[in-house]
Design a protein around this motif. Structure first.
Motif, short mmCIF file in Angstrom:
data_model
loop_
_atom_site.label_atom_id
_atom_site.label_comp_id
_atom_site.label_asym_id
_atom_site.label_seq_id
_atom_site.Cartn_x
_atom_site.Cartn_y
_atom_site.Cartn_z
N THR A 1 10.35 -4.09 1.02
CA THR A 1 10.01 -4.44 -0.36
C THR A 1 10.74 -5.71 -0.78
O THR A 1 10.16 -6.61 -1.39
CB THR A 1 10.36 -3.28 -1.30
OG1 THR A 1 9.61 -2.13 -0.94
CG2 THR A 1 10.07 -3.63 -2.75
N GLU A 2 12.02 -5.81 -0.42
CA GLU A 2 12.81 -6.99 -0.74
C GLU A 2 12.32 -8.20 0.07
O GLU A 2 12.15 -9.30 -0.47
CB GLU A 2 14.29 -6.74 -0.47
CG GLU A 2 15.18 -7.90 -0.82
CD GLU A 2 16.65 -7.61 -0.62
OE1 GLU A 2 17.47 -8.52 -0.86
OE2 GLU A 2 16.98 -6.49 -0.20
N ARG A 3 12.08 -8.00 1.38
CA ARG A 3 11.66 -9.11 2.24
C ARG A 3 10.36 -9.75 1.75
O ARG A 3 10.22 -10.98 1.75
CB ARG A 3 11.46 -8.62 3.68
CG ARG A 3 11.03 -9.75 4.62
CD ARG A 3 10.46 -9.23 5.93
NE ARG A 3 11.35 -8.34 6.66
CZ ARG A 3 11.07 -7.86 7.87
NH1 ARG A 3 9.92 -8.18 8.47
NH2 ARG A 3 11.91 -7.05 8.48
N PHE A 4 9.42 -8.91 1.32
CA PHE A 4 8.11 -9.42 0.91
C PHE A 4 8.00 -9.68 -0.59
O PHE A 4 6.91 -10.01 -1.08
CB PHE A 4 7.02 -8.43 1.34
CG PHE A 4 6.86 -8.30 2.83
CD1 PHE A 4 6.62 -9.42 3.61
CD2 PHE A 4 6.96 -7.06 3.45
CE1 PHE A 4 6.48 -9.31 4.99
CE2 PHE A 4 6.81 -6.94 4.83
CZ PHE A 4 6.56 -8.06 5.61
N GLY A 5 9.11 -9.54 -1.30
CA GLY A 5 9.10 -9.84 -2.74
C GLY A 5 8.22 -8.92 -3.54
O GLY A 5 7.54 -9.36 -4.49
N LEU A 6 8.24 -7.64 -3.21
CA LEU A 6 7.37 -6.68 -3.88
C LEU A 6 8.09 -5.85 -4.95
O LEU A 6 7.49 -4.96 -5.54
CB LEU A 6 6.76 -5.72 -2.83
CG LEU A 6 5.84 -6.37 -1.81
CD1 LEU A 6 5.46 -5.38 -0.71
CD2 LEU A 6 4.59 -6.92 -2.47
N GLY A 7 9.37 -6.12 -5.15
CA GLY A 7 10.14 -5.33 -6.10
C GLY A 7 9.77 -5.63 -7.56
O GLY A 7 9.11 -6.61 -7.87
N GLY B 1 0.81 -1.21 0.00
CA GLY B 1 0.00 0.00 0.00
C GLY B 1 0.84 1.26 0.00
O GLY B 1 0.52 2.24 -0.69
N SER B 2 1.94 1.25 0.77
CA SER B 2 2.84 2.42 0.76
C SER B 2 3.43 2.63 -0.63
O SER B 2 3.55 3.78 -1.10
CB SER B 2 3.96 2.22 1.79
OG SER B 2 3.46 2.32 3.10
N LEU B 3 3.82 1.55 -1.30
CA LEU B 3 4.35 1.67 -2.65
C LEU B 3 3.29 2.19 -3.61
O LEU B 3 3.57 3.01 -4.49
CB LEU B 3 4.88 0.31 -3.12
CG LEU B 3 6.03 -0.29 -2.32
CD1 LEU B 3 6.35 -1.69 -2.81
CD2 LEU B 3 7.27 0.59 -2.38
N GLU B 4 2.04 1.75 -3.45
CA GLU B 4 0.95 2.22 -4.31
C GLU B 4 0.62 3.68 -4.04
O GLU B 4 0.31 4.43 -4.98
CB GLU B 4 -0.29 1.34 -4.10
CG GLU B 4 -0.13 -0.06 -4.66
CD GLU B 4 -1.34 -0.94 -4.38
OE1 GLU B 4 -1.59 -1.85 -5.18
OE2 GLU B 4 -2.00 -0.72 -3.34
N PHE B 5 0.68 4.11 -2.78
CA PHE B 5 0.49 5.53 -2.49
C PHE B 5 1.54 6.36 -3.24
O PHE B 5 1.23 7.41 -3.81
CB PHE B 5 0.61 5.79 -0.99
CG PHE B 5 -0.70 5.84 -0.25
CD1 PHE B 5 -1.61 6.86 -0.47
CD2 PHE B 5 -1.02 4.87 0.69
CE1 PHE B 5 -2.81 6.91 0.21
CE2 PHE B 5 -2.22 4.91 1.38
CZ PHE B 5 -3.13 5.93 1.14
N ALA B 6 2.79 5.89 -3.20
CA ALA B 6 3.85 6.63 -3.88
C ALA B 6 3.63 6.68 -5.38
O ALA B 6 3.78 7.73 -6.02
CB ALA B 6 5.20 6.00 -3.56
#
Length: 319
Positions: A313-319, A259-264
């Protein structure tokens, strides 16, 4: 229960000390969710979160003797930053007790503001240290279990009600419950048809577990989102949530970071996961309510370092 007159009084008290943050329509988030979305940008508040409101209200309500003796707070980040900065602005000595797991940036900001920092092994031991600190003559500025603090946080809802009159559903993050208690009280008075939804992260489920149990109880905290990681809610915040909140939704840490990445990407704002968790919850609300939803998001704070977001982001594989 906190009433609208309490919140209006808090608004008058803190005016000139805090920012009236923007309430803006977000084309990017509206496209992402498929319904109109309005964001209340509390991450643009002084100290980077809504916490400056409640801290300021409490500090300004103290007697001269209490201000001279100094204040103390327990915080996983934002409350401590807010109290340290606002106490310095009002020439009040502040002590902040923080867990060692708190973000290093948050600890540094509290120290930079001139507050005395005391580190403990966790939030439980931080709260357990309060009786001794009060015995030293310090006045507690509780992060959520205080009517004055809740009324201060409620000014967020007061402004939202004045600036966005077409909302059907408002989502608010929950740590100890002070923000949602104040916002829900304000909206119930000014926009009674609006549904208020709480959002927690898994492993920081103090309010949802309290609602399931019929009252506050200690919870085991394991979420990475330290700013939502209260070891329990209070009877005061529980009572407000039980009476005024539609439901408390729980989302995984991974989705809060997403969600933080989507906000950005979509809203062009830099949020901490305590605000990022609103977007996965908003998807649930949109599915339940349907195309007629008009969603408001209280974007509670932005106090997170780029390094932390990158690690998650790396820990959760969101990159």
């Amino acid at each position: 229960m906190i009433g609208i007159s309490d919140i209006e009084a808090a608004a008058r008290l803190i005016a000139g000390h805090v920012v009236r943050t923007p309430t803006v329509a977000s084309p990017g988030l509206s496209e992402l969710l498929g319904v109109p979305v309005t964001a209340k940008l509390e991450l643009l508040q002084r100290t980077g979160s809504f916490k400056a409101r409640g801290a300021t209200a409490k500090l300004l309500s103290l007697s001269a003797a209490e201000r001279a003796a100094g204040v103390v707070a327990v915080s996983g980040g934002n409350h401590g930053i807010a109290l340290a900065v606002m106490a310095a602005a009002l020439d009040v000595k502040a002590t902040v007790v923080m867990p060692r797991t708190a973000p290093a940036r948050s600890i540094a900001l509290v120290e930079a503001a001139g507050a005395s920092v005391r580190l403990t092994d966790g939030m439980d031991s931080a709260f357990a240290s309060l009786p001794r600190l009060r015995d030293e003559g310090l006045t507690l500025v509780h992060p959520f279990d205080d009517p004055v603090v809740i009324a201060g946080q409620g000014t967020v809802g007061l402004e939202l009600a004045e600036d966005a009159d077409d909302l059907t559903d408002v989502l608010v993050s929950i740590g100890g419950g002070g923000l949602i208690a104040g916002v829900a009280a304000a909206l119930r008075a000014r926009r009674p048809a609006v549904r208020v939804w709480g959002v927690e992260t898994a492993g920081a489920q103090a309010m949802s577990e309290a609602l399931a149990a019929g009252g506050p109880l200690p919870v085991e905290v394991s979420s990475i989102v330290t700013t939502l990681s209260a070891p329990s809610v209070s009877r005061l915040t529980y009572d407000h949530a039980a009476a005024l909140v539609e439901e408390v939704l729980v989302v995984p840490d991974r989705e809060a970071v997403r969600g933080s990445l989507e906000f950005a990407e979509h809203a062009k704002v830099w949020t901490e996961p305590a605000a990022g968790c609103l977007l996965p919850a908003a998807r649930q609300v949109r599915e339940r309510v349907g195309d007629g939803a008009r969603i408001g998001l209280v974007v509670c704070g932005g106090n997170v370092a780029h390094r932390e977001i990158a690690e998650w982001t790396e820990r959760f594989g969101l990159g």
